[in-house]
Design an enzyme around this catalytic site. Structure first.
Site, short mmCIF file in Angstrom:
data_model
loop_
_atom_site.label_atom_id
_atom_site.label_comp_id
_atom_site.label_asym_id
_atom_site.label_seq_id
_atom_site.Cartn_x
_atom_site.Cartn_y
_atom_site.Cartn_z
N TYR A 110 0.83 -1.20 0.00
CA TYR A 110 0.00 0.00 0.00
C TYR A 110 0.86 1.25 0.00
CZ TYR A 110 -3.36 3.52 1.00
OH TYR A 110 -4.13 4.65 0.88
N TRP A 112 1.23 5.63 -1.84
CA TRP A 112 0.94 6.59 -2.90
C TRP A 112 2.05 6.67 -3.95
CZ3 TRP A 112 -2.11 11.53 -3.35
CH2 TRP A 112 -3.40 11.37 -2.82
#
Ligand code: MGD
Ligand code: MGD
Ligand code: MO
Length: 767
Positions: A110, A112
């Site tokens: 996980y 960005w």
């Protein structure tokens, strides 16, 4: 070399390059509200904490997989050549797959990473691991795990989140915005695929100029900008569901609700009404009841409910409200309150999630499908709910509940992280340090020595976005942006794509992974696919060469407004929702059937595990907000620019009310220790009456900087709130993170200040 056109999560820009070095950045010329976050990029690009070459943890290198894993985070690193590093990773991938199966490889990864859609690190990793036979993935996101699980049950799909009524609809038609969590521009600085235009302030000003009134319901006044002239209501953190119930009770008991709407468009109101009126438990959820829980007086609650019924009202709820204990209830109750007011599907009315939580939220959805790299499909089908990473590592083979299923945690032997920072994003970092001691091998690709890289065994230096060509795009931004390579890779960094290509070559699936394309051919291919999709929607895009030459494609601002659920309102039979009943599920038979006491069949007030109204507040009397930082994106570029400048005595600023500070002998600029039973961290004090009393706000993202690296329970020197937060699921339904339900105490720190070592990299030994 001149000006290079590029883009990032924090917006499009040009980089000034002189003699092969980036010397400055300028925002995209037409961006009306560029963010100062951008200015940190050159400093971060060349910072000492870049990973310069492939590094192996000493205990792993000397003893093999699993070697001295209790030293992770504290062990020195040894540099090796790229060839050796890739050989070691390839062999380890083969070993783990052969001996333990693909589910033993955790590749959820996980995070960005960066805005470019081709070099998107997590997608690159997952595409690669799918070629290898699959991995254990993560379901949903840290941002909105509870919302993503509950909303499809209630509303059938995610349009109340992904395609909210547009700003123009609000400016033109709304009279009153009731904003839980406020609406501002702090969080609108960023967008996952980057943005050519920061449009949120423009729209907020249009909304206020149109005479729309706003009530901002939040512990932090500054969540909503001054120019909105909003009325500020500060409930106890995490008590919003009680407030919404108090509003609903007033509406129903005073006959201000819309029975016709509830009958035609909703199912299960009677069951909820019995709860609301206290028919079964003898406790009406009236304004007095809500006042006792929220600390907002009953007359204010009743007055607001009456205004909501008499005006065209838009109810908005920020992402943050569902990142607390029982976070599912906040969004479900938002939808139910909207249904009770009865304006769902009317211009300017109803409800929507996440306005102000992200730049694009409230923009019309662009007709163009953004170019995107496909990760392929994962043959194992194995996943965990996103925030259950420490549980996975600490409890292999154990059963847990998730969205109506009994599932089992696989036995993880390898972690492969690329483009995310769990030592930023996860809760209860001391527990995570312990959890990270479990697997045999941890591989991380990172440009910088983040705490995650420092807790790995094999660290491969990745390029940053400025060191490669890419395409930036978001379905809620009017631009597709060419992202040109500005400089050669810094130090020994390689693109994630090239690292995986090197591994694929060793493992015999080059063709499958690369499909025979290099970077430039991939960008052309991805753009061409998007161009063909646009053509089907009658939108003509220039060809790739013209796009690249021009630097961007711009789509005009649409002159129409969209109102979510308008088709449903017009004809609820032909346009029924994709819920079991085809209607808004105020009561859900399906959720009720799961039998979860922490998420029953209709929204209810459930006391959070930690909050100011609970018993624990006697010991830890302050509610910790760890909201998103104004000065950076998450933990990215914490060492540079606006984030570096914001620090107080080198630590992350913590905002507290002057009365709470005075009661503890704390002054502006002091360093404080923030602590609870899970951990302790040092922060610098700013005093502010924009923080409600009883609350301390320490934004996320200061790099975890343990006094004794690798040790569980040691003091964090730098102000990372996640040493304090609680690692538990929102409920058995969503298992989302609950960072926003944390109690703490603070005290002035009078000892000698320990040196900040987060940005110096780990100890390196010669090879
Ligand atoms: N207490 C608390 N915790 C929270 C939250 C909260 O509100 N409170 N919010 C949560 C939320 S909503 C989120 S989304 C998460 C965010 O958590 P993350 O997304 O994990 O945070 P980032 O700092 O953005 O991490 C991205 C990492 O990718 C690296 N990176 C950038 N580009 C590249 C690249 O090209 N290749 C590789 N290999 N790496 C790259 C960056 O250096 C950075 O370390 O945090 C969550 N954590
Ligand atoms: N500058 C910047 N912008 C960002 C990010 C970033 O890191 N930096 N991260 C992006 C990401 S990944 C995401 S998911 C979004 C997140 O968007 P949000 O979740 O909306 O962001 P937060 O800043 O965590 O929370 C917004 C406000 O909600 C309020 N709040 C918290 N808990 C409660 C509560 O119980 N009740 C009420 N009424 N209010 C509460 C707090 O005062 C807080 O300031 O932000 C995005 N935008
Ligand atoms: Mo997020």
């Amino acid at each position: 070399m001149g000006n290079i056109r590029h883009s990032a999560h924090w917006g499009a820009f040009t980089a000034q390059v002189e003699e092969g070095r980036v010397v400055g950045v300028k925002p995209f010329e037409t961006d009306p509200n560029p963010t100062p976050i951008l200015q940190g990029m050159p400093e971060a690009l060349y910072h000492d904490c870049r990973v310069a070459e492939p590094m192996i943890r000493k205990g792993w290198l000397e003893n093999g997989p699993g070697g001295k894993r209790e030293l992770r985070g504290g062990d020195p690193f040894v540099p090796v050549s790229w060839a050796k590093a890739l050989d070691l990773v390839a062999d380890e991938l083969v070993r783990v797959k052969r001996d333990h199966g693909n589910e033993a490889i955790f590749g959820g990864s996980y995070g960005w990473s960066s805005a470019g859609r081709f070099h998107h690190a997590k997608t690159q990793l997952q595409r690669f691991l799918n070629c290898h036979g699959g991995f254990t993935a993560q379901m949903h996101s840290y941002s909105i795990a509870a919302g993503l699980a509950i909303i499809p049950h209630i509303l059938g799909d995610l349009r109340s989140l992904r395609a909210v009524s547009s700003w123009r609809d609000i400016a033109d038609n709304t009279e009153l915005v009731v904003a839980f969590g406020g609406i501002g521009t702090k969080n609108a600085q960023v967008e996952p695929g980057g943005a050519g235009e920061h449009s949120t302030e423009k729209w907020l000003r249009r909304v206020v100029d149109a005479g729309v009134k706003m009530v901002s319901i939040t512990p932090l006044r500054d969540d909503t900008p001054d120019y909105m002239n909003a009325e500020w209501l500060a409930p106890r953190p995490n008590s919003d569901v009680a407030l919404m119930l108090g509003l609903a009770h007033t509406l129903v008991s005073e006959g201000l609700h819309d029975p016709a709407f509830l009958d035609r468009y909703c199912t299960g109101f009677e069951k909820f009404e019995a709860y609301l009126l206290g028919k079964n438990d003898g406790q009406p959820k009236d304004a007095e009841w809500a006042a006792a829980i929220t600390a907002i007086d009953a007359d204010t609650i009743r007055g607001l409910a009456r205004r909501m019924a008499s005006k065209r009202t838009m109810i908005t709820t920020a992402y943050s409200l569902q990142r607390g204990d029982h976070g599912e209830q906040t969004w479900w109750m938002t939808a139910v309150l909207g249904a009770i007011v009865g304006q769902v599907g009317l211009p300017g009315g109803g409800f929507g999630f996440g306005y102000g939580s992200m730049q694009g939220q409230g923009n019309p959805i662009d007709p163009i499908t953004a170019p995107n790299l496909a990760a392929g499909s994962n043959p194992t089908g194995s996943f965990i709910p996103v925030a259950r990473i420490a549980d996975l590592l600490l409890h292999p083979g154990e059963e847990y509940q998730f969205n109506g299923e009994t599932r089992t945690y696989p036995d993880t032997r390898m972690i492969y992280w690329c483009g995310g920072n769990p030592f930023h994003h996860h809760q209860d970092l001391n527990r995570l340090v312990h959890a990270f001691q479990q697997p045999e091998t941890i591989i991380v690709h990172e440009p910088w020595w983040t705490a995650t890289a420092r807790h790995a065994d094999i660290v491969l230096p990745a390029t940053t976005t400025l060191e490669r060509n890419d395409i930036g795009s978001s379905s809620r931004d009017r631009f597709i942006l060419a992202m040109e390579k500005a400089v050669e890779p810094v130090g020994g960094a390689r693109n994630d794509f090239d690292i995986f290509s090197g591994l694929a070559e060793r493992l015999g699936y080059t063709e499958k992974f690369t499909e025979g394309r290099d970077e430039r051919q991939w960008l052309r291919h991805l753009y061409d696919v998007a161009r063909q999709q646009a053509a089907r929607k009658k939108v003509e895009l220039p060809d790739f060469d013209d796009f690249w030459e021009n630097g961007h494609v711009e789509v005009p601002e649409p002159d129409f407004a969209n109102t979510v659920f308008s088709e449903f309102r017009a004809d609820p039979v032909a346009n029924k929702l994709r819920t079991p009943s085809g209607k808004i599920e105020i009561f859900s038979e399906k959720i009720d059937g799961f039998g979860y006491d922490d998420c029953p069949g209709h929204p209810v007030w459930l006391e959070p595990v930690e909050w100011l109204g609970g018993a624990e507040a006697a010991k830890y009397p302050l509610h910790l907000m760890s909201n998103q930082p104004a000065t950076r994106l998450h933990a990215q570029m914490d060492c540079a620019g606006a984030s570096r400048v914001s620090k107080i005595k080198g630590r992350e600023p913590a905002a507290i009310h002057p009365d709470d500070a005075a009661a503890r002998g704390i002054s502006e600029g002091d360093v404080i220790r923030i602590f609870n039973d899970r951990g302790e961290t040092l922060a610098g004090v700013t005093l502010s009456d924009a923080v409600m009393p009883g609350v301390v706000n320490l934004a996320t993202g200061a790099w975890y900087d343990p006094a004794e690296p690798g040790k569980v329970g040691t003091l964090d020197k730098h102000g990372n709130p996640n040493v304090l937060t609680l690692d538990r699921g929102t409920s058995q339904l969503a298992q989302g993170p609950i960072a926003h339900s944390t109690l703490v105490e603070v005290a002035r720190f009078d000892d000698a200040l320990p040196e900040i070592t987060a940005f110096t990299g780990p100890v390196a030994e010669a090879s």
